[in-house]
Design a protein around this motif. Structure first.
Motif, PDB file in Angstrom:
ATOM      1  N   CYS A 257      27.009  -8.372 -35.358  1.00 16.72           N
ATOM      2  CA  CYS A 257      26.172  -8.740 -34.221  1.00 16.72           C
ATOM      3  C   CYS A 257      25.358  -7.521 -33.820  1.00 16.72           C
ATOM      4  CB  CYS A 257      27.030  -9.248 -33.067  1.00 16.72           C
ATOM      5  SG  CYS A 257      28.276  -8.071 -32.507  1.00 16.72           S
ATOM      6  N   GLN A 258      24.789  -7.536 -32.641  1.00 15.97           N
ATOM      7  CA  GLN A 258      24.091  -6.341 -32.189  1.00 15.97           C
ATOM      8  C   GLN A 258      24.379  -6.102 -30.722  1.00 15.97           C
ATOM      9  OE1 GLN A 258      21.611  -8.937 -33.324  1.00 15.97           O
ATOM     10  NE2 GLN A 258      21.750  -9.854 -31.301  1.00 15.97           N
ATOM     11  N   TYR A 259      24.342  -4.827 -30.363  1.00 11.45           N
ATOM     12  CA  TYR A 259      24.234  -4.454 -28.966  1.00 11.45           C
ATOM     13  C   TYR A 259      22.746  -4.290 -28.682  1.00 11.45           C
ATOM     14  CZ  TYR A 259      29.212  -3.101 -28.458  1.00 11.45           C
ATOM     15  OH  TYR A 259      30.577  -3.088 -28.390  1.00 11.45           O
ATOM     16  N   ALA A 260      22.255  -4.890 -27.631  1.00  5.61           N
ATOM     17  CA  ALA A 260      20.887  -4.668 -27.173  1.00  5.61           C
ATOM     18  C   ALA A 260      20.996  -3.985 -25.819  1.00  5.61           C
ATOM     19  CB  ALA A 260      20.121  -5.987 -27.075  1.00  5.61           C
ATOM     20  N   ASN A 261      20.993  -2.666 -25.840  1.00  8.89           N
ATOM     21  CA  ASN A 261      21.294  -1.889 -24.649  1.00  8.89           C
ATOM     22  C   ASN A 261      20.125  -1.030 -24.192  1.00  8.89           C
ATOM     23  OD1 ASN A 261      24.693  -1.422 -25.617  1.00  8.89           O
ATOM     24  ND2 ASN A 261      23.984  -2.546 -23.841  1.00  8.89           N
TER      25      ASN A 261
ATOM     26  N   CYS B 120      15.826 -12.744 -23.223  1.00  9.68           N
ATOM     27  CA  CYS B 120      15.990 -12.995 -24.659  1.00  9.68           C
ATOM     28  C   CYS B 120      16.544 -11.784 -25.396  1.00  9.68           C
ATOM     29  CB  CYS B 120      14.667 -13.457 -25.269  1.00  9.68           C
ATOM     30  SG  CYS B 120      13.227 -12.539 -24.750  1.00  9.68           S
ATOM     31  N   GLY B 121      17.447 -11.053 -24.753  1.00 13.42           N
ATOM     32  CA  GLY B 121      18.227 -10.015 -25.420  1.00 13.42           C
ATOM     33  C   GLY B 121      17.399  -9.030 -26.214  1.00 13.42           C
ATOM     34  N   PRO B 122      17.726  -8.845 -27.491  1.00 14.42           N
ATOM     35  CA  PRO B 122      17.044  -7.843 -28.305  1.00 14.42           C
ATOM     36  C   PRO B 122      15.573  -8.138 -28.532  1.00 14.42           C
ATOM     37  CG  PRO B 122      18.457  -9.218 -29.676  1.00 14.42           C
ATOM     38  CD  PRO B 122      18.788  -9.546 -28.248  1.00 14.42           C
TER      39      PRO B 122
ATOM     40  N   VAL C 182      12.322 -20.413 -18.575  1.00 16.75           N
ATOM     41  CA  VAL C 182      13.281 -19.358 -18.923  1.00 16.75           C
ATOM     42  C   VAL C 182      13.334 -19.273 -20.442  1.00 16.75           C
ATOM     43  CG1 VAL C 182      15.664 -18.547 -18.771  1.00 16.75           C
ATOM     44  CG2 VAL C 182      14.637 -19.776 -16.831  1.00 16.75           C
ATOM     45  N   VAL C 183      13.071 -18.100 -20.970  1.00 15.31           N
ATOM     46  CA  VAL C 183      13.074 -17.877 -22.416  1.00 15.31           C
ATOM     47  C   VAL C 183      14.360 -17.161 -22.790  1.00 15.31           C
ATOM     48  CG1 VAL C 183      11.856 -16.869 -24.373  1.00 15.31           C
ATOM     49  CG2 VAL C 183      10.559 -17.728 -22.403  1.00 15.31           C
ATOM     50  N   GLY C 184      15.202 -17.841 -23.558  1.00 17.81           N
ATOM     51  CA  GLY C 184      16.497 -17.296 -23.958  1.00 17.81           C
ATOM     52  C   GLY C 184      17.626 -18.083 -23.335  1.00 17.81           C
ATOM     53  N   ALA C 185      18.481 -18.697 -24.166  1.00 18.08           N
ATOM     54  CA  ALA C 185      19.564 -19.547 -23.680  1.00 18.08           C
ATOM     55  C   ALA C 185      20.928 -18.896 -23.855  1.00 18.08           C
ATOM     56  CB  ALA C 185      19.536 -20.898 -24.395  1.00 18.08           C
ATOM     57  N   GLY C 186      20.948 -17.560 -23.818  1.00 25.19           N
ATOM     58  CA  GLY C 186      22.217 -16.842 -23.902  1.00 25.19           C
ATOM     59  C   GLY C 186      22.902 -16.773 -22.550  1.00 25.19           C
ATOM     60  N   ALA C 187      23.778 -15.777 -22.382  1.00 28.56           N
ATOM     61  CA  ALA C 187      24.568 -15.674 -21.156  1.00 28.56           C
ATOM     62  C   ALA C 187      23.690 -15.513 -19.927  1.00 28.56           C
ATOM     63  CB  ALA C 187      25.533 -14.502 -21.270  1.00 28.56           C
ATOM     64  N   PHE C 188      22.657 -14.670 -20.009  1.00 32.89           N
ATOM     65  CA  PHE C 188      21.802 -14.439 -18.846  1.00 32.89           C
ATOM     66  C   PHE C 188      20.807 -15.582 -18.650  1.00 32.89           C
ATOM     67  CE2 PHE C 188      22.102  -9.479 -18.864  1.00 32.89           C
ATOM     68  CZ  PHE C 188      23.448  -9.573 -18.564  1.00 32.89           C
TER      69      PHE C 188
ATOM     70  N   ARG D 204      22.294 -15.065 -34.660  1.00 30.90           N
ATOM     71  CA  ARG D 204      21.541 -13.843 -34.390  1.00 30.90           C
ATOM     72  C   ARG D 204      21.713 -13.358 -32.943  1.00 30.90           C
ATOM     73  NH1 ARG D 204      17.790 -16.799 -37.775  1.00 30.90           N
ATOM     74  NH2 ARG D 204      16.842 -15.513 -39.419  1.00 30.90           N
ATOM     75  N   ALA D 205      22.246 -14.193 -32.086  1.00 32.66           N
ATOM     76  CA  ALA D 205      22.240 -13.919 -30.654  1.00 32.66           C
ATOM     77  C   ALA D 205      23.313 -12.915 -30.249  1.00 32.66           C
ATOM     78  CB  ALA D 205      22.446 -15.217 -29.882  1.00 32.66           C
ATOM     79  N   SER D 206      22.989 -12.109 -29.236  1.00 33.80           N
ATOM     80  CA  SER D 206      23.986 -11.201 -28.683  1.00 33.80           C
ATOM     81  C   SER D 206      25.111 -11.964 -27.997  1.00 33.80           C
ATOM     82  CB  SER D 206      23.328 -10.237 -27.688  1.00 33.80           C
ATOM     83  OG  SER D 206      22.374  -9.427 -28.330  1.00 33.80           O
ATOM     84  N   SER D 207      24.832 -13.169 -27.526  1.00 35.87           N
ATOM     85  CA  SER D 207      25.853 -13.991 -26.875  1.00 35.87           C
ATOM     86  C   SER D 207      26.643 -14.825 -27.865  1.00 35.87           C
ATOM     87  CB  SER D 207      25.203 -14.921 -25.841  1.00 35.87           C
ATOM     88  OG  SER D 207      24.668 -14.194 -24.768  1.00 35.87           O
ATOM     89  N   GLY D 208      26.337 -14.710 -29.163  1.00 34.31           N
ATOM     90  CA  GLY D 208      27.065 -15.459 -30.164  1.00 34.31           C
ATOM     91  C   GLY D 208      28.451 -14.885 -30.390  1.00 34.31           C
TER      92      GLY D 208
END
Length: 410
Positions: A346-350, A234-236, A39-45, A72-76
């Protein structure tokens, strides 16, 4: 938040006949035990997906370039809202109700408080279709609420100036989550239960999908991670890793959030006296009560300029702060002239329609792409992780509502 006010208000009321995605794909433990998953990306998803897969019995490696909830993370960030209003998108309401149960269960496991039940106040103007459309779903999913006229709202929340508001809605079981803390705890729980965590960068190759489908993942230092399935959450950075597939699907925008100082000894803006609030107007501002000595949080939901999540300078702009201060002066008069204590960009990655993407890569059936959750996905992390884990193990289809095909057909 997922979209600007025009998009939010464009939806109409529908009866609550189907309020859940197809989430009944039970995980076969024998099938899970035979899998190696990266799994690549340790944010919310990503974090929750890794934990669900591990608990199902898979051999899981979780990879993140800078760590869970990094700057840098959207989950930060300190906090993220837990709210149930979703217009006529009843599936998200059902997922919110389930996510609330899962967060509480995780709190009990960890012996820590991550969710704060402050309620969420919606201040509604002339166009109330979006909020009205959610009411049947909230009722069906057991999420209680109050509808208040302006006089009742002003009596309950005298620190708010309700000029221009037609009515208000208060979601009782809503509130906020301690986001950065939660991301770290999910990663720590994953490691404690036997998962492997690596703080590394995945190599970006033109044939990354084919590479992952056949040989796992190659890290920037040349290390190869063998895998039967790879999940990119991995968000954005989905747009960077998969430009041909995700370059037009995931768009990252710059979003400024400010923490304002409250008057000494004035508890009216603290947690317990003020809920999370959303001013459903144009522009749409939202905010959080002062908590953890960080100040009164306010953000503008208007989509900002495009942002490179890796290289962007994240200094706040004077214009953004000025607009927020003007809004505060009007809506929260006692905070007029309040100093800015700190700010975060932060950023929205939508996605273009504001909904998630959960789908296989079109050229790699063992490569899964999960994202598009900025602005409303954090609270749903436990449910999204469960949903993704079910499908990764069973190789099951996803709901068309979440698939990449919806963009090819548009």
């Amino acid at each position: 938040m997922t979209r600007d006010r025009t998009q939010w208000a464009s939806r109409t009321t529908e009866p609550p006949t189907n309020v859940s995605f197809d989430d009944d794909a039970a995980i076969d433990p024998a099938a899970a035990r035979s899998l190696r998953v990266v799994v690549v990306g340790a944010g919310a998803f990503g974090g929750w997906t890794a934990l669900h897969l591990l608990r199902a019995g898979a051999d899981v490696t979780l990879v993140d370039a800078w760590g869970p909830a990094n700057a840098r993370a959207s989950s930060g960030g300190v906090t993220r809202a837990m709210r149930g209003v979703y217009g006529s998108d009843g599936a998200y309401v059902a997922w919110t109700a389930r996510a609330l149960q899962m967060w509480r269960a995780f709190e009990a496991e960890e012996g820590s408080s991550l969710f704060r039940r402050t309620g969420v106040l919606w201040m509604v103007g002339d166009d109330d279709r979006y909020v009205r459309a959610s009411l049947p779903y909230l009722t069906e999913c057991g999420l209680p609420f109050d509808e208040l006229d302006v006089a009742a709202a002003a009596a309950r929340f005298p620190q708010i100036n309700f000029d221009g508001v037609e009515w208000a809605l208060v979601e009782h079981e809503a509130g906020f989550l301690y986001a950065a803390t939660a991301c770290g705890m999910v990663r720590d729980r994953f490691v404690a239960e036997g998962g492997t965590y690596l703080q590394q960068t995945v190599r970006v190759d033109a044939d990354v999908a084919q590479q992952c489908a056949s040989a796992g993942v190659t890290l920037a230092d040349g290390t190869s991670l063998d895998a039967d399935r790879v999940v990119f959450a991995c968000g954005p950075w989905l747009a960077d890793l998969f430009p041909d597939v995700m370059g037009d699907v995931i768009v990252s925008t710059r979003q400024e959030v400010y923490y304002m100082g409250t008057p000494a000894g004035d508890a009216r803006f603290d947690e317990g006296r003020l809920p999370v609030w959303i001013d459903f107007d144009e522009p749409m501002y939202y905010g959080f009560p002062a908590t953890s000595s960080r100040g009164f949080k306010i953000g503008d939901d208007t989509r900002g300029a495009k942002l490179d999540p890796t290289t962007a300078d994240r200094s706040p702009t004077p214009e953004g702060l000025r607009r927020a201060q003007q809004y505060i002066e009007r809506r929260f008069p006692a905070l007029a002239g309040a100093p800015m204590l700190e700010a975060r960009v932060c950023q929205y990655a939508n996605t273009p329609d504001g909904h998630f993407v959960i789908d296989r890569h079109p050229e790699g059936k063992d490569v899964w792409l999960v994202g598009g959750g900025s602005g409303h996905g954090f609270k749903l992390g436990p449910v999204v992780g469960e949903y993704v884990a079910q499908r990764v193990v069973a190789e099951a289809d996803v709901d068309p509502f979440l698939s990449l095909t919806r963009f090819a057909e548009s």
